[in-house]
Design an enzyme around this catalytic site. Structure first.
Site, short mmCIF file in Angstrom:
data_model
loop_
_atom_site.label_atom_id
_atom_site.label_comp_id
_atom_site.label_asym_id
_atom_site.label_seq_id
_atom_site.Cartn_x
_atom_site.Cartn_y
_atom_site.Cartn_z
N LYS A 22 0.83 -1.22 0.00
CA LYS A 22 0.00 0.00 0.00
C LYS A 22 0.86 1.26 0.00
O LYS A 22 0.61 2.19 -0.77
CB LYS A 22 -0.91 0.01 1.24
CG LYS A 22 -1.62 1.32 1.46
CD LYS A 22 -2.31 1.39 2.81
CE LYS A 22 -1.44 1.64 3.98
NZ LYS A 22 -1.42 2.97 4.60
N ASN A 23 1.87 1.30 0.87
CA ASN A 23 2.63 2.54 1.02
C ASN A 23 3.61 2.79 -0.12
O ASN A 23 4.21 3.86 -0.20
CB ASN A 23 3.32 2.58 2.38
CG ASN A 23 2.30 2.79 3.50
OD1 ASN A 23 1.15 3.18 3.24
ND2 ASN A 23 2.69 2.51 4.73
N CYS A 117 -4.59 7.97 9.73
CA CYS A 117 -4.82 7.39 11.05
C CYS A 117 -4.35 8.35 12.13
O CYS A 117 -3.33 9.01 11.98
CB CYS A 117 -4.07 6.06 11.17
SG CYS A 117 -4.84 4.73 10.25
N ARG A 122 1.81 14.13 13.26
CA ARG A 122 2.03 13.95 11.83
C ARG A 122 2.24 15.29 11.10
O ARG A 122 1.48 15.69 10.22
CB ARG A 122 0.89 13.13 11.21
CG ARG A 122 0.61 11.89 11.99
CD ARG A 122 -0.18 10.86 11.26
NE ARG A 122 0.58 10.14 10.25
CZ ARG A 122 0.11 9.17 9.51
NH1 ARG A 122 -1.15 8.80 9.64
NH2 ARG A 122 0.87 8.58 8.61
N ASP A 305 4.79 0.45 12.05
CA ASP A 305 3.54 -0.17 11.56
C ASP A 305 3.38 -1.62 12.03
O ASP A 305 2.35 -2.23 11.78
CB ASP A 305 3.48 -0.11 10.03
CG ASP A 305 3.33 1.30 9.52
OD1 ASP A 305 3.04 2.20 10.33
OD2 ASP A 305 3.50 1.52 8.30
N ARG A 397 -8.56 0.01 5.03
CA ARG A 397 -7.70 1.01 4.36
C ARG A 397 -6.46 0.35 3.79
O ARG A 397 -5.89 0.85 2.82
CB ARG A 397 -7.19 2.04 5.38
CG ARG A 397 -8.20 2.92 5.98
CD ARG A 397 -7.52 3.76 7.03
NE ARG A 397 -6.84 4.82 6.32
CZ ARG A 397 -6.90 6.10 6.64
NH1 ARG A 397 -7.58 6.45 7.68
NH2 ARG A 397 -6.30 6.99 5.95
C1 EPZ Z 1 4.40 6.82 6.37
O1 EPZ Z 1 3.75 7.89 7.01
C2 EPZ Z 1 3.38 5.72 6.27
N1 EPZ Z 1 2.23 6.22 5.51
C3 EPZ Z 1 2.95 5.26 7.64
O2 EPZ Z 1 2.14 4.13 7.48
C4 EPZ Z 1 4.17 4.83 8.46
O3 EPZ Z 1 3.77 4.56 9.77
C5 EPZ Z 1 5.21 5.95 8.45
O4 EPZ Z 1 5.52 6.35 7.09
C6 EPZ Z 1 6.52 5.56 9.14
O5 EPZ Z 1 7.07 4.44 8.49
C7 EPZ Z 1 2.25 6.22 4.20
O6 EPZ Z 1 3.21 5.80 3.57
C8 EPZ Z 1 1.06 6.76 3.51
P1 EPZ Z 1 6.85 9.94 8.24
P2 EPZ Z 1 4.39 9.35 6.98
O7 EPZ Z 1 6.82 11.21 7.49
O8 EPZ Z 1 5.06 9.54 5.68
C9 EPZ Z 1 7.68 13.18 11.69
C10 EPZ Z 1 0.29 2.73 7.84
O9 EPZ Z 1 -0.21 2.17 8.85
N2 EPZ Z 1 7.56 14.19 10.64
O10 EPZ Z 1 7.95 8.97 7.96
O11 EPZ Z 1 3.33 10.28 7.40
C11 EPZ Z 1 6.34 12.52 12.00
O12 EPZ Z 1 5.57 13.27 12.88
C12 EPZ Z 1 0.78 4.15 7.97
O13 EPZ Z 1 0.37 2.21 6.72
C13 EPZ Z 1 7.83 15.50 10.90
O14 EPZ Z 1 8.18 15.88 12.01
O15 EPZ Z 1 5.46 9.19 8.13
C14 EPZ Z 1 6.80 11.18 12.55
O16 EPZ Z 1 7.13 11.34 13.90
C15 EPZ Z 1 0.47 4.78 9.25
N3 EPZ Z 1 7.73 16.43 9.90
C16 EPZ Z 1 8.08 10.88 11.78
O17 EPZ Z 1 8.51 12.14 11.25
C17 EPZ Z 1 7.37 16.06 8.63
O18 EPZ Z 1 7.27 16.92 7.75
C18 EPZ Z 1 7.94 9.90 10.64
O19 EPZ Z 1 6.87 10.28 9.78
C19 EPZ Z 1 7.09 14.71 8.36
C20 EPZ Z 1 7.21 13.78 9.39
#
Ligand code: EPZ
Length: 430
Positions: A22-23, A117, A122, A305, A397
């Protein structure tokens, strides 16, 4: 409202085919906008988030042709609108990939602020920082992120946090920007690499994806391609833990074992046996599970995840385990539901102290988000007696045919829509 009715107690045994990730699918769908030529994507998972994204593409003029359930052709030569908004798109996180894709191709994007979610705050500051570094003017107004640029120009970007979404978004914009972009402290997840491979198959010049430093030399335009999405690491990991949790024996097929190493390592640590072949992993849980410690980390660390799934297993293990969530601050919401099934878990900040119990008992519980929802289903499958899991739309989802795949492994689970259907299930199962 649809819910899963479950009678627990059966060890899950057999083979399960894992679908496309999915991702990886989400950014690949969005990046298909970046060429006027037709893109053919295979191994597409048929899950709610990918379907919402594909529908949103149609709203802006993209032609979507579903060849079969897992194969779709996408042609974006008729895009007439750079504003992506709407009730469904506002609910998913991956809507932000439209900003990168539209900005790259049309230098203009207005997209609903991402939902997804509820697992933490985020932030999207790293996405915005990246877009600005590449020359875009970005603002948030009326619930939309608006990004516009006269010219997009390569840059040297150091990410303050390792972010999957921001790495992917910056890669998309840089692929069509003038000159070279270097992303330091990039995310290394398999889906980041898959998106880079997809863009390269369209003529992009991206090197180093899968390492901390990604170098992108911008090209003038991209062409059509035919591409198959990688297998879903988290779906595979969920079924691997289903074996551990139900004391079963499951072979996950159509996987890349390398992507599953951190999951495999933890399963070995807690006492499961693992057999690996080129594209399959077998997990056998013949002995009582042992306690361990785990901390979620960006890839190649243990995935956030998979945190609820391992906690559900550790709550049935001998001794006390410690689970530390270091990515999202609000990812232990399911623990209250697990406690209703008899678990002994105390959450302090971003740490869960898990004291193993002998067995869960069935209960009526709510799925608070996608992965936690799936983990609670696994707990119910190991529990004595009946459980009902509500809010299964979260699970839908990201897991295709979740209950059907579980049924094939011997699970007593059905999707029911009314108390009458629930009674029927109970009468049937006995
Ligand atoms: C992706 O989310 C995935 N979603 C998530 O999967 C997954 O949990 C996550 O990566 C971590 O592996 C999709 O791919 C659609 P991040 P994403 O940006 O991209 C912080 C699932 O269950 N951050 O890597 O939103 C953030 O708050 C889902 O399939 C900032 O501070 O995650 C977090 O603490 C849920 N500023 C960390 O980084 C930013 O601009 C990692 O977030 C972006 C992120």
């Amino acid at each position: 409202m649809e819910q899963y009715a479950i009678k627990g107690g059966n060890p899950l045994v057999g083979e399960v085919e894992i679908g496309g990730a999915k991702n990886a699918a989400l950014p690949i769908i969005a990046a298909s906008i970046m060429t006027d030529e037709t893109v053919q994507v295979d191994n597409m998972p048929d899950v709610r988030d990918t379907n919402v994204l594909l529908d949103a593409m149609q709203d802006i003029g993209v032609l979507i042709n579903r060849k079969d359930r897992h194969s779709v052709s996408i042609n974006a030569s008729q895009v007439h609108n750079f504003v992506v908004d709407g009730d469904s798109i506002r609910k998913i996180r991956a809507s932000y990939y439209f900003i990168g894709a539209l900005l790259a191709k049309y230098k203009s994007a207005e997209v609903a602020l991402p939902g997804g979610c509820d697992i933490g705050c985020r932030a999207i500051d790293q996405h915005i920082k990246g877009f600005r570094a590449l020359g875009a003017d970005v603002k948030i107004e009326y619930g939309l992120i608006k990004a516009h640029a006269e010219r997009l120009k390569g840059s040297h970007i150091y990410m303050d946090v390792v972010s999957v979404g921001a790495t992917i978004n910056i890669m998309m914009v840089a692929a069509l920007a003038e000159g070279t972009t270097i992303i330091e402290n990039a995310a290394k997840e398999p889906h980041v690499v898959d998106l880079a491979n997809f863009l390269n198959s369209m003529g992009a010049n991206i090197k180093g994806a899968g390492t901390d430093v990604i170098r992108i030399r911008g090209v003038h335009s991209l062409h059509g391609t035919e591409y198959a999405i990688i297998p879903d690491q988290i779906e595979a990991g969920t079924f691997m833990f289903a074996a551990a949790i139900t004391k079963g024996d499951i072979t996950v097929k159509n996987v890349i074992p390398k992507h599953l190493e951190s999951i495999t390592a933890k399963l070995l640590e807690i006492g499961c046996e693992i057999e690996e072949s080129d594209d399959a992993v077998r997990v056998v849980a013949a002995k009582p599970l042992r306690h361990t410690q785990v901390k979620t980390l960006p890839y190649p660390g243990f995935p956030t995840d998979m945190q609820p799934q391992i906690t559900v297993a550790l709550a049935l293990s001998n001794g006390t385990s410690i689970v530390t969530e270091s990515i999202f601050e609000n990812r232990f919401k399911y623990v209250d539901e697990l406690i209703r099934m008899g678990a002994s878990i105390k959450v302090e900040g971003n740490t869960a102290i898990v004291n193993g119990i002998g067995q869960y008992t069935g209960a009526s519980i709510n799925a608070p988000d996608l992965r936690a929802g799936a983990a609670l289903v696994l707990a119910a499958l190991a529990a004595e007696g009946y459980s009902c899991i509500e809010d299964i739309h979260y699970i839908q989802r990201g897991y295709e045919d979740f209950h059907l795949k579980l049924q094939m492994l011997g699970a007593q689970i059905e999707k029911v829509d009314s108390s009458k259907e629930l009674q029927k299930f109970k009468l049937k199962i006995g």
